[in-house]
Structures are given as structure tokens and as C-alpha cells.
Design a protein around this motif. Sequence first.
Motif, PDB file in Angstrom:
ATOM      1  N   VAL A 240      24.642 -11.367 -22.186  1.00 30.38           N
ATOM      2  CA  VAL A 240      23.574 -11.850 -23.062  1.00 30.38           C
ATOM      3  C   VAL A 240      23.352 -10.878 -24.220  1.00 30.38           C
ATOM      4  CG1 VAL A 240      22.403 -13.261 -21.341  1.00 30.38           C
ATOM      5  CG2 VAL A 240      21.825 -10.843 -21.512  1.00 30.38           C
ATOM      6  N   GLY A 241      23.447  -9.578 -23.941  1.00 31.21           N
ATOM      7  CA  GLY A 241      23.307  -8.593 -25.008  1.00 31.21           C
ATOM      8  C   GLY A 241      24.433  -8.685 -26.017  1.00 31.21           C
ATOM      9  N   SER A 242      25.657  -8.908 -25.521  1.00 30.44           N
ATOM     10  CA  SER A 242      26.819  -9.027 -26.408  1.00 30.44           C
ATOM     11  C   SER A 242      26.714 -10.271 -27.279  1.00 30.44           C
ATOM     12  CB  SER A 242      28.109  -9.063 -25.583  1.00 30.44           C
ATOM     13  OG  SER A 242      28.286  -7.862 -24.867  1.00 30.44           O
ATOM     14  N   PHE A 243      26.151 -11.325 -26.727  1.00 29.87           N
ATOM     15  CA  PHE A 243      25.931 -12.557 -27.488  1.00 29.87           C
ATOM     16  C   PHE A 243      25.035 -12.263 -28.690  1.00 29.87           C
ATOM     17  CE2 PHE A 243      24.994 -16.867 -28.482  1.00 29.87           C
ATOM     18  CZ  PHE A 243      25.936 -17.663 -27.835  1.00 29.87           C
TER      19      PHE A 243
ATOM     20  N   GLY B 193      13.818  -5.342 -27.903  1.00 30.28           N
ATOM     21  CA  GLY B 193      15.083  -4.703 -27.557  1.00 30.28           C
ATOM     22  C   GLY B 193      16.272  -5.482 -28.071  1.00 30.28           C
ATOM     23  N   TYR B 194      16.217  -6.792 -27.943  1.00 30.59           N
ATOM     24  CA  TYR B 194      17.303  -7.629 -28.455  1.00 30.59           C
ATOM     25  C   TYR B 194      17.390  -7.545 -29.972  1.00 30.59           C
ATOM     26  CZ  TYR B 194      18.189  -9.796 -23.917  1.00 30.59           C
ATOM     27  OH  TYR B 194      18.550 -10.013 -22.607  1.00 30.59           O
ATOM     28  N   PHE B 195      16.244  -7.366 -30.622  1.00 28.64           N
ATOM     29  CA  PHE B 195      16.256  -7.225 -32.074  1.00 28.64           C
ATOM     30  C   PHE B 195      16.990  -5.947 -32.474  1.00 28.64           C
ATOM     31  CE2 PHE B 195      13.825  -6.125 -36.107  1.00 28.64           C
ATOM     32  CZ  PHE B 195      14.555  -7.000 -36.896  1.00 28.64           C
ATOM     33  N   ALA B 196      16.812  -4.883 -31.711  1.00 23.98           N
ATOM     34  CA  ALA B 196      17.535  -3.633 -31.987  1.00 23.98           C
ATOM     35  C   ALA B 196      19.038  -3.833 -31.815  1.00 23.98           C
ATOM     36  CB  ALA B 196      17.034  -2.527 -31.061  1.00 23.98           C
ATOM     37  N   ILE B 197      19.437  -4.588 -30.798  1.00 29.25           N
ATOM     38  CA  ILE B 197      20.858  -4.901 -30.600  1.00 29.25           C
ATOM     39  C   ILE B 197      21.373  -5.736 -31.768  1.00 29.25           C
ATOM     40  CG2 ILE B 197      22.508  -6.180 -29.155  1.00 29.25           C
ATOM     41  CD1 ILE B 197      20.744  -5.489 -26.749  1.00 29.25           C
TER      42      ILE B 197
ATOM     43  N   TYR C 208      34.337   5.539 -34.984  1.00 30.40           N
ATOM     44  CA  TYR C 208      33.166   6.422 -35.068  1.00 30.40           C
ATOM     45  C   TYR C 208      31.917   5.755 -34.494  1.00 30.40           C
ATOM     46  CZ  TYR C 208      35.800   9.735 -37.893  1.00 30.40           C
ATOM     47  OH  TYR C 208      36.724  10.660 -38.320  1.00 30.40           O
ATOM     48  N   ALA C 209      31.768   4.449 -34.720  1.00 32.48           N
ATOM     49  CA  ALA C 209      30.622   3.734 -34.158  1.00 32.48           C
ATOM     50  C   ALA C 209      30.687   3.725 -32.637  1.00 32.48           C
ATOM     51  CB  ALA C 209      30.581   2.304 -34.693  1.00 32.48           C
ATOM     52  N   ALA C 210      31.897   3.495 -32.089  1.00 29.60           N
ATOM     53  CA  ALA C 210      32.069   3.485 -30.634  1.00 29.60           C
ATOM     54  C   ALA C 210      31.751   4.860 -30.037  1.00 29.60           C
ATOM     55  CB  ALA C 210      33.494   3.069 -30.282  1.00 29.60           C
ATOM     56  N   VAL C 211      32.241   5.907 -30.678  1.00 27.64           N
ATOM     57  CA  VAL C 211      31.979   7.269 -30.189  1.00 27.64           C
ATOM     58  C   VAL C 211      30.485   7.577 -30.255  1.00 27.64           C
ATOM     59  CG1 VAL C 211      32.318   9.723 -30.687  1.00 27.64           C
ATOM     60  CG2 VAL C 211      34.273   8.160 -30.737  1.00 27.64           C
TER      61      VAL C 211
ATOM     62  N   TRP D  75      23.839   0.773 -24.531  1.00 27.83           N
ATOM     63  CA  TRP D  75      24.982   0.374 -23.691  1.00 27.83           C
ATOM     64  C   TRP D  75      25.691  -0.847 -24.280  1.00 27.83           C
ATOM     65  CZ3 TRP D  75      24.717  -3.611 -19.405  1.00 27.83           C
ATOM     66  CH2 TRP D  75      25.948  -3.718 -18.746  1.00 27.83           C
ATOM     67  N   VAL D  76      24.938  -1.863 -24.632  1.00 24.47           N
ATOM     68  CA  VAL D  76      25.525  -3.084 -25.201  1.00 24.47           C
ATOM     69  C   VAL D  76      26.244  -2.768 -26.514  1.00 24.47           C
ATOM     70  CG1 VAL D  76      24.979  -5.320 -26.255  1.00 24.47           C
ATOM     71  CG2 VAL D  76      23.889  -4.661 -24.098  1.00 24.47           C
ATOM     72  N   SER D  77      25.629  -1.946 -27.349  1.00 25.48           N
ATOM     73  CA  SER D  77      26.231  -1.589 -28.642  1.00 25.48           C
ATOM     74  C   SER D  77      27.504  -0.777 -28.440  1.00 25.48           C
ATOM     75  CB  SER D  77      25.227  -0.794 -29.485  1.00 25.48           C
ATOM     76  OG  SER D  77      24.039  -1.541 -29.694  1.00 25.48           O
ATOM     77  N   ALA D  78      27.484   0.146 -27.471  1.00 29.46           N
ATOM     78  CA  ALA D  78      28.663   0.972 -27.180  1.00 29.46           C
ATOM     79  C   ALA D  78      29.825   0.110 -26.710  1.00 29.46           C
ATOM     80  CB  ALA D  78      28.318   2.019 -26.126  1.00 29.46           C
ATOM     81  N   TYR D  79      29.543  -0.830 -25.825  1.00 28.46           N
ATOM     82  CA  TYR D  79      30.597  -1.700 -25.297  1.00 28.46           C
ATOM     83  C   TYR D  79      31.234  -2.525 -26.409  1.00 28.46           C
ATOM     84  CZ  TYR D  79      32.906  -5.489 -22.817  1.00 28.46           C
ATOM     85  OH  TYR D  79      33.846  -6.401 -22.388  1.00 28.46           O
ATOM     86  N   ASN D  80      30.416  -3.164 -27.215  1.00 34.26           N
ATOM     87  CA  ASN D  80      30.945  -4.061 -28.244  1.00 34.26           C
ATOM     88  C   ASN D  80      31.726  -3.313 -29.311  1.00 34.26           C
ATOM     89  OD1 ASN D  80      29.920  -7.116 -28.062  1.00 34.26           O
ATOM     90  ND2 ASN D  80      28.382  -5.785 -27.141  1.00 34.26           N
ATOM     91  N   CYS D  81      31.242  -2.154 -29.738  1.00 31.40           N
ATOM     92  CA  CYS D  81      31.980  -1.366 -30.727  1.00 31.40           C
ATOM     93  C   CYS D  81      33.318  -0.903 -30.155  1.00 31.40           C
ATOM     94  CB  CYS D  81      31.152  -0.152 -31.150  1.00 31.40           C
ATOM     95  SG  CYS D  81      29.706  -0.552 -32.160  1.00 31.40           S
ATOM     96  N   SER D  82      33.313  -0.494 -28.880  1.00 30.10           N
ATOM     97  CA  SER D  82      34.533  -0.004 -28.240  1.00 30.10           C
ATOM     98  C   SER D  82      35.581  -1.095 -28.109  1.00 30.10           C
ATOM     99  CB  SER D  82      34.211   0.579 -26.854  1.00 30.10           C
ATOM    100  OG  SER D  82      33.304   1.654 -26.948  1.00 30.10           O
ATOM    101  N   PHE D  83      35.170  -2.272 -27.662  1.00 29.79           N
ATOM    102  CA  PHE D  83      36.141  -3.345 -27.458  1.00 29.79           C
ATOM    103  C   PHE D  83      36.606  -3.942 -28.788  1.00 29.79           C
ATOM    104  CE2 PHE D  83      35.712  -2.831 -23.095  1.00 29.79           C
ATOM    105  CZ  PHE D  83      36.564  -3.694 -22.421  1.00 29.79           C
ATOM    106  N   LEU D  84      35.746  -3.990 -29.777  1.00 29.85           N
ATOM    107  CA  LEU D  84      36.198  -4.434 -31.097  1.00 29.85           C
ATOM    108  C   LEU D  84      37.238  -3.471 -31.655  1.00 29.85           C
ATOM    109  CD1 LEU D  84      32.905  -5.721 -32.736  1.00 29.85           C
ATOM    110  CD2 LEU D  84      35.054  -6.993 -32.639  1.00 29.85           C
ATOM    111  N   PHE D  85      37.056  -2.185 -31.399  1.00 29.78           N
ATOM    112  CA  PHE D  85      38.040  -1.190 -31.819  1.00 29.78           C
ATOM    113  C   PHE D  85      39.375  -1.433 -31.124  1.00 29.78           C
ATOM    114  CE2 PHE D  85      39.993   3.030 -30.892  1.00 29.78           C
ATOM    115  CZ  PHE D  85      40.428   3.312 -32.177  1.00 29.78           C
TER     116      PHE D  85
END
Length: 503
Positions: A168-171, A304-308, A358-361, A390-400
Motif C-alpha cells: 500500500v505504501g509503494s502504491f 504519513g502517506y502524504f510524506a511517502i 544516492y536516493a536509495a542509499v 522504509w517504503v521510500s528506501a525499498y522503492n528507490c532501491s528497486f527502481l535503481f
Amino acid sequence: MSTYKERKTQFVSDLVGGSTLDIYLVTSISAISYLIWCVLKRRTNVFSEGIVGKLVDFQLSWNNLLFSTTIYSNNIPLLVVLNILPLVPVFASSSVTSLTTKTARKITVNLRNMTVKQLLPFKTFVTVYRAQMMVITCICIMAVDFPVFPRRFAKVETWGTSLMDLGVGSFVFSMGLINVRSYIRQIFEGRFSYFRNLTATVKSCVPILILGCIRLISVKSVDYHEHVTEYGRHWNFFFTLGFLPILNALLAPIIVKLSPVLTSILVSIVYEYILLHGGLEYIVASSRDDLFSANREGIFSLLGYFAIFLNGFALGAAILPVVPLPNSFFRVGIKREDLIKKYSGGFKGRSFLGTLFYAAVFFQLGYFIIDTCYSYSVSRRMANMLYVIWVSAYNCSFLFIYGLIERFVMGGMETTVISDEGSDVETVIDDLISQEYIPASLDAVNRNSLVLFLVSNLVTGLINLTINTIDCGAFESTGILLAYEILLAGFTMFLYHHKIFIR
């Protein structure tokens, strides 16, 4: 003796989730599937072989995600091996149509005559990533009601991490990633209007809010099982999705001026302060006496979702334009004249892969540090700061990772940027946006993602009303889920072939 409805509710209640490493391992099959597709696309003609190509595409883009979250969830390495084995003869056979040299894809960008559409093309690796995320979302919202779907993947009650919590966060992150396009376009053309943008945003969100009302009415009217602590008695995820772009449009002057990332950090800090000074206790322990308290999870978590959403918004500003924009991760767009001046002055910009790295790191380090030092864990129920990171880290990492796959299998990109006054060279970006680099089934999903999400919810509700899902065995569960994904994949391909696109 408990009623069936009570058993269904308990089936998805009081869960504690699993480890983040387990979630990364299970979802890694999506990136591996894309890697295999790219290799097959580059070295064989399998995807031009009619029904065979469609079946291989379906296996990689849909079935792999179903198997990784159900029958192979405890043995992902075996699923990976089973997928890689067919590639052995691909590399061994001398008769395979193989590209012996990997030529770079070339595009030319003339900043003076480039159209807004050319400024913001649909980049292939982003399209594939968003489509696969939608596929796994549709699979999970159905599979969660079957025992074959591990309970550690279902949404946790209050504290912990799970696959569906991440989903849901990734969405929301993906929604922010794409929502930034209209802002970049308006700023580039020098015609950004606060009130016009707010009005257009509200109009575009009305259908989603109506869907939220329809879901609320249908759930109440058929006495469908509900998990109240998920969003509240009346709130649902459609309301969250509908209000986020409106909230973003309302605060647009601050976001554009301050930067999406800094605004996200500010919102997260303020919201975390609220949680630690009474908000947490109110959400977890208070009674549901009025409309606000009855829906406190949905209302509070909106912050919180707005921050994501803002983190996705910031990343979109950095990776969606055809060429790098100055300070793109910290600002939203730039006027054409200013961009020309920057490139005329020798501006090069960081590559999109560099920005993603850099975003993922940044987010991964932030998650590790806060998770180690903080007194509370991740909470999707409250969408607290740790959940946002956590949601932001995951999405940046997998997009990379997806960007790396496209870069090293399909070839790098050579970009020529022209800013000279009087130049009449045309902007040509065909190699960047070619559908040759996107599985057809995923292109179909991306072009009708909202409709697919709606249909998947309707079919899930229908099956839950007609089948005793929680008592189905592994074989029966897998058969129903296979039929479900075939239905959804067939539906999107039907729309795709008839050129019906409803984003």
C-alpha cells in the motif's frame, strides 16, 4: 461457535508480519523476471512466436509473482533456479538470433524545440516497475484470503513489516512519482496556476473518491467482513488515494518553494511529534464514539502517506524528465529559458541511475539508523516516520535495480543535448520510449492500471462472497488464484489490443 464472518476477520487480524529481508527476497523475483525477459528479448525471437511468446510473457510477468507469494514463498532460490535454467540453452545454442554487440541507444534533445511530451516520456524501466507493482498488488489482495498465502505477508495489526504493508505504501509512492509530471510540465511552459491546478486535481480525484464511497456502501450492504483497525469503520484505501493529490495541490506553493523532500521530512517530524504526544495512544486504545474516532487510523495515517507521496514526487522530478534538471531531487521543474541557460553554461547533471543510487542509499541509511535507535518499530496502521522511510528506501532501491537491468542488458543511453540558438535539429527520443523494451502484458497493465485495480477489487469481493476461501486447500487455492490472474491479464490485454487506455 464463531460465524464464518468472524473467522474471516480473525484470519487477517492480530498478525505481526515478517522480516524486511524476507520481503526483499520474495519481491526480488519481479526484478529477476524482468532480467530474464530482457535477456530473452535480446537474444531470441520467442516473443514474436505468437501464443508461445504470450505464455512466456505471462509466466514471467504474472505467474512468477503469484508463485513467489504462495507455493514458493519459502523456497525462493528454487523458483529462481527454475526460471534461470531455460536460459542455459539460450546461451549455449549457436542457432539463436543473438546480438553480438551491444549498441548504445541514442537520443537527441533540442531544448529550444522540444515539446512538453518529449520532456516527460514514459521511461521503460519505470513503466515495468510500476506495472509489476500493480500485478503483485492485485495478486495479494486476492491471495490474502487463502491459507496458501503466508500470514507473515498479510497486513500487521499495529507494529511490524509485511509484504502487503509495503504494497500500500509503494502504491502511494508510485502515485507521487507520476503525479509530479503535471507540475514539471506547467513550470517548464511558465504557466503554473495554483487555482487552475487545484481545480483540475479535485476533478481528477472525484472518480477515486466515488469509488471509495461505492466500496463503503457495498461492504456495509452485503455484510462483508471488515478489519476495522486497518483504516477505520468507514475509511478505505480509495479515500486515501483520492485525498493525497488534493492535499498536495493545496500545499503546492510550499512544496514547490521549499522542495518535496524537505516538506516530506517536515511533515514526518510534525506527525511523529503528534504520535509521541498522545496520538499513538489515541489511535491504539481510544473508543470509537464519533465519526472522527471511528476512522482515526485512516485520517491520521493520511499524514504519513502524504510524506511517502512527496518522496515519490521528488524522485519523479529527478528521473522522469528526458534530460537531468538542475537540483531535480530538491526542486520541482524549471522554466525552458532557465534550462537552456544552464546547459549553455556547461551544466551536465547527474545521471538518472546516479540519482536513484544516492536516493536509495540516503533512505536505506536513514531506515537503518532510526530502526536501530528508535523506541518504536514500523507501523503501517499509523504510517509513522519509520514506515515512510522504509517504503521510500525499498522503492528507490528497486527502481535503481530495474534501471541497472535495462542499462546493462538493453544498452546504455547516449544523449546529445542541443541548446544553441537558431538550431533546427529535431528532438528524437524513439530509442528511449520504444515499446520494444517493455513486456506486452506489463504495458497493458500500465495503460489501464486504475481500471485493473478496480476490477481486481470487485472480483476479490465476488469470490469471497461465493467461496469459503479460508478452508481451501493448497491445490484448490492455487487453481482459483491462477484463474483469477488469467482473468485479469486477459482483461488488460483485451483493452490493450483494442487500444482502450484508461490511466
